[in-house]
Design a protein around this motif. Sequence first.
Motif, short mmCIF file in Angstrom:
data_model
loop_
_atom_site.label_atom_id
_atom_site.label_comp_id
_atom_site.label_asym_id
_atom_site.label_seq_id
_atom_site.Cartn_x
_atom_site.Cartn_y
_atom_site.Cartn_z
N ASP A 66 0.83 -1.21 0.00
CA ASP A 66 0.00 0.00 0.00
C ASP A 66 0.87 1.26 0.00
OD1 ASP A 66 -2.70 1.34 0.41
OD2 ASP A 66 -1.61 2.07 2.17
N ALA A 67 1.95 1.22 0.77
CA ALA A 67 2.86 2.38 0.81
C ALA A 67 3.51 2.60 -0.55
CB ALA A 67 3.93 2.16 1.88
N ALA A 69 2.22 1.71 -3.42
CA ALA A 69 1.17 2.19 -4.33
C ALA A 69 0.92 3.68 -4.12
CB ALA A 69 -0.11 1.39 -4.12
N ARG A 70 0.89 4.08 -2.85
CA ARG A 70 0.70 5.51 -2.55
C ARG A 70 1.85 6.35 -3.08
NH1 ARG A 70 -3.03 6.90 1.49
NH2 ARG A 70 -4.13 5.11 2.40
N LYS A 71 3.06 5.84 -2.93
CA LYS A 71 4.23 6.56 -3.42
C LYS A 71 4.18 6.68 -4.94
CE LYS A 71 9.29 6.48 -3.29
NZ LYS A 71 10.49 5.74 -2.81
N LEU A 72 3.78 5.59 -5.61
CA LEU A 72 3.69 5.61 -7.06
C LEU A 72 2.61 6.58 -7.52
CD1 LEU A 72 4.58 4.43 -9.76
CD2 LEU A 72 2.90 2.60 -9.45
N GLU A 73 1.47 6.58 -6.81
CA GLU A 73 0.38 7.49 -7.16
C GLU A 73 0.79 8.94 -6.95
OE1 GLU A 73 -3.21 8.64 -8.62
OE2 GLU A 73 -2.35 6.61 -8.57
N LYS A 74 1.54 9.18 -5.88
CA LYS A 74 2.02 10.53 -5.61
C LYS A 74 2.99 10.98 -6.69
CE LYS A 74 4.12 13.30 -1.92
NZ LYS A 74 4.70 13.27 -0.55
#
Length: 265
Positions: A66-67, A69-74
């Motif tokens: 999840d971290a 994925a969040r980093k990639l989305e950011k």
Amino acid sequence: MRIKLFIGLIFSVFFGWYLCSMVLIPLATEGYQSTLKIWFEWQTFNAGMVALLAAAITAGIAINLDAQARKLEKERARCESKRNFIAARAFLPHALANIDTYAQQCSTSLRSFYLANRLSPRSDEHKEDLAKEFSEHAKPNGFEPTFRDCIKYAEDENSEKMTQLLVELQVFLSRMSEFENEKSIPSNYALEMLVYSIHFQFRVASFYGFARKGTEIELTPSDQSAYYVRLSTLGDDHEAFSLGNDHSLDRYVERYSKLNELINH
């Protein structure tokens, strides 16, 4: 991040204690057979601990994914914002040029009015001519979306400066529109607005580097001599402006050049 570290520390201590109690200490003190006996007696508890360990590992993997994925989305959002900013900035030179052109037209008209008014200060014809010229000047339009997008996607400092310029533009347009009515043009006010219009041109010029290359907005310092040079080059009448020719003009030039210094600091 601190919460994750704290939870990880708790699990590490807990499972470390469990490993020592169920494996290391029995092996060291009573041997292999005794350890197997303990495991047999506590097999339900051990099964629960193994299940808990598996759940903790699964949760850790899920949290890590999840971290990521969040980093990639950011990162995707940052790249998209950068692309949007570049696209918005591509239209900024044109918008600034339109604004600058209008400001120069206003300065030229006010300059002509100032020179004509010096020769015959009581003539209302000059005011009528000035009002007619201002009514014919094409006001800048269509700049709002460009400014909005640049303010939205630029870095905070540049965004604040763009916002400040947009506010100053609204004030400038409001003041210049007053000259469309020849009955409301005091000569001293027209002289001040002449200097103010040049001051505004200097402000607009400070944004060209940002518009063309995306560099930091550096407000162009403009001392008193820069005002007189601009006044001299606005018209084709070869009229030279310099300090000491007109005390009223000198007073306004001094005021707005100091305003430039305050803005730059």
